[in-house]
Design a protein around this motif. Sequence first.
Motif, short mmCIF file in Angstrom:
data_model
loop_
_atom_site.label_atom_id
_atom_site.label_comp_id
_atom_site.label_asym_id
_atom_site.label_seq_id
_atom_site.Cartn_x
_atom_site.Cartn_y
_atom_site.Cartn_z
N LEU A 112 0.82 -1.21 0.00
CA LEU A 112 0.00 0.00 0.00
C LEU A 112 0.85 1.26 0.00
N ILE A 113 1.96 1.25 0.73
CA ILE A 113 2.76 2.46 0.93
C ILE A 113 3.22 3.11 -0.38
N PRO A 114 3.67 2.33 -1.40
CA PRO A 114 4.11 3.00 -2.64
C PRO A 114 3.02 3.82 -3.33
N ILE A 115 1.76 3.42 -3.10
CA ILE A 115 0.65 4.15 -3.73
C ILE A 115 -0.27 4.76 -2.68
N VAL A 116 0.27 4.98 -1.47
CA VAL A 116 -0.58 5.42 -0.36
C VAL A 116 -1.20 6.78 -0.62
N THR A 117 -0.56 7.63 -1.42
CA THR A 117 -1.15 8.95 -1.69
C THR A 117 -2.46 8.81 -2.47
N PHE A 147 8.71 16.78 -3.03
CA PHE A 147 7.38 17.29 -3.36
C PHE A 147 6.76 16.55 -4.54
N LEU A 148 7.57 16.27 -5.56
CA LEU A 148 7.06 15.56 -6.73
C LEU A 148 6.54 14.17 -6.34
N PHE A 149 7.26 13.48 -5.45
CA PHE A 149 6.84 12.14 -5.04
C PHE A 149 5.51 12.17 -4.30
N VAL A 150 5.27 13.23 -3.54
CA VAL A 150 4.03 13.32 -2.76
C VAL A 150 2.82 13.60 -3.65
N ILE A 151 2.98 14.49 -4.61
CA ILE A 151 1.81 14.94 -5.39
C ILE A 151 1.62 14.18 -6.70
N SER A 152 2.61 13.41 -7.14
CA SER A 152 2.56 12.84 -8.49
C SER A 152 1.35 11.94 -8.72
N LEU A 153 1.13 10.94 -7.86
CA LEU A 153 0.02 10.00 -8.10
C LEU A 153 -1.35 10.67 -7.98
N PRO A 154 -1.59 11.51 -6.94
CA PRO A 154 -2.88 12.23 -6.93
C PRO A 154 -3.10 13.11 -8.17
N VAL A 155 -2.05 13.80 -8.61
CA VAL A 155 -2.16 14.66 -9.80
C VAL A 155 -2.44 13.82 -11.04
N LEU A 156 -1.77 12.70 -11.16
CA LEU A 156 -1.97 11.83 -12.32
C LEU A 156 -3.40 11.29 -12.38
N THR A 157 -3.96 10.89 -11.23
CA THR A 157 -5.34 10.39 -11.23
C THR A 157 -6.33 11.51 -11.53
N GLU A 158 -6.03 12.72 -11.08
CA GLU A 158 -6.90 13.86 -11.39
C GLU A 158 -6.91 14.17 -12.88
N ASN A 159 -5.83 13.82 -13.57
CA ASN A 159 -5.72 14.15 -14.99
C ASN A 159 -5.94 12.96 -15.92
N PHE A 195 -4.49 6.27 -1.97
CA PHE A 195 -5.39 5.84 -0.90
C PHE A 195 -5.86 7.04 -0.08
N TYR A 196 -4.94 7.97 0.19
CA TYR A 196 -5.32 9.19 0.91
C TYR A 196 -6.40 9.94 0.12
N LYS A 197 -6.19 10.06 -1.18
CA LYS A 197 -7.15 10.77 -2.03
C LYS A 197 -8.49 10.02 -2.05
N PHE A 198 -8.42 8.69 -2.14
CA PHE A 198 -9.63 7.85 -2.11
C PHE A 198 -10.37 8.03 -0.79
N SER A 199 -9.63 8.27 0.29
CA SER A 199 -10.23 8.43 1.62
C SER A 199 -10.78 9.83 1.84
N GLY A 200 -10.69 10.70 0.83
CA GLY A 200 -11.30 12.01 0.90
C GLY A 200 -10.37 13.14 1.30
N LEU A 201 -9.07 12.88 1.35
CA LEU A 201 -8.13 13.91 1.76
C LEU A 201 -7.81 14.85 0.60
N SER A 202 -7.58 16.12 0.91
CA SER A 202 -7.17 17.09 -0.09
C SER A 202 -5.66 17.00 -0.31
#
Length: 398
Positions: free
Chosen positions: A25-30, A238-250, A32-39
């Motif tokens: 889970l940890i490699p894609i945890v961001t 910073f890129l590692f933290v935001i990359s997966l959420p940004v990719l799913t948004e796009n 999961f955070y987004k799925f859990s409703g986090l901004s």
Amino acid sequence: MKSEIAEKNIKIQAWINFLAGIVFLIPIVTIFYKFSGLSLLEIVLISNVTTFSVWIFELPTSVFADTLGRKKSLVISVICNFLSALTILIFPSFGGFLGAAIFSGLYWSFWSGTGQAFLEENLRVLGKTHEFGKKIGHFMSLERLAGIFTPLAAAGILKIFSENGYQILAILDVIFALILVFLTVQLRENFLFEKWKTFGELFQKNYEIAKSALQNVFQNKNLRIFLIYRSLSSHVGFLFVISLPVLTENGMQEYFGGILTAIAGVAMLITNKFTYKFAEKKSYHFAWVFSTISQAVLLIFAGFFLKSWIFFAVIFVIFNFFEGIWMPAWNHVLVEQTKGIALATTRSVIFSVFALYITIGKQFLSFFPVSCALIGSGVFIILINIFLARKILALRTT
């Protein structure tokens, strides 16, 4: 006898690094955070809780390792890792994620510096300290090797089980974190540490080691330059933290995050494994500076291609390729510059300052539009290299 213990410790440490990479889970945890409703701001905050915890605990945990033993520190480290995974499983909420982030910070704090010192000491027993750069790169590559397959498994589980897949991944992380604890317990201390009669004696020794380590860093010109460059030239993650959420948004599907992480893992594995060969032809100093500048350029490109998830994903993979050069390179330069007393503590002073810097850096960048934050950080790193790269290239062992 000591040589046999050293050989066994190094083999076990290699397996520990491999198992440390078996996280689902940890490699894609961001995601999961987004799925859990986090901004996105909350996601960055959780990441910063980890790095802030590292800043708080880095020095005291390393003093602990220098006074009470490397093995104790490493065992506590992996126990904290287990508690982090367990907290995410039981409390999948913003509060639970914050608690897990603190345990994660302790995991890093108890291991960083100490793991390096433990490896170096065992290599010294075998008369192979010159192999440290090669060995640390090999260890990192083993961790990346494991990190190739687990994200692919995570992608398959999410594809098949959809929302319930996250709970399955969290359970798997708990299981393998427990196995990591069992394996770390098998290590053996190869050097005698003093037995303290009173708490006062222990406190006094801890104070002396901490003082010595701080003097090692701040009264040494080379280490001061190293510390400044190590901090200011960093991309702060910073890129590692935001990359997966940004990719799913796009437009990227959630399950593809695991596949992308695996591809990035392959890129990092290759460079972790063979950075020492590149350094033999040039130097670890050059490899560090070269990879730092390359990542700065990629951050600028990432800012411009933010809305195209395919281009952004390609940049992310290449960024990981250079991360695989940067990590063993700066570690080797650090080892060259910190040979002497209180090894774990001296190195952890460096890590502590860096942890504070990246905590502030990520939080600062999170207040800007993502594209501006990426481009701005890339430009800043290039400017730092204009002023400091020559000094890093000129560093020599003291």
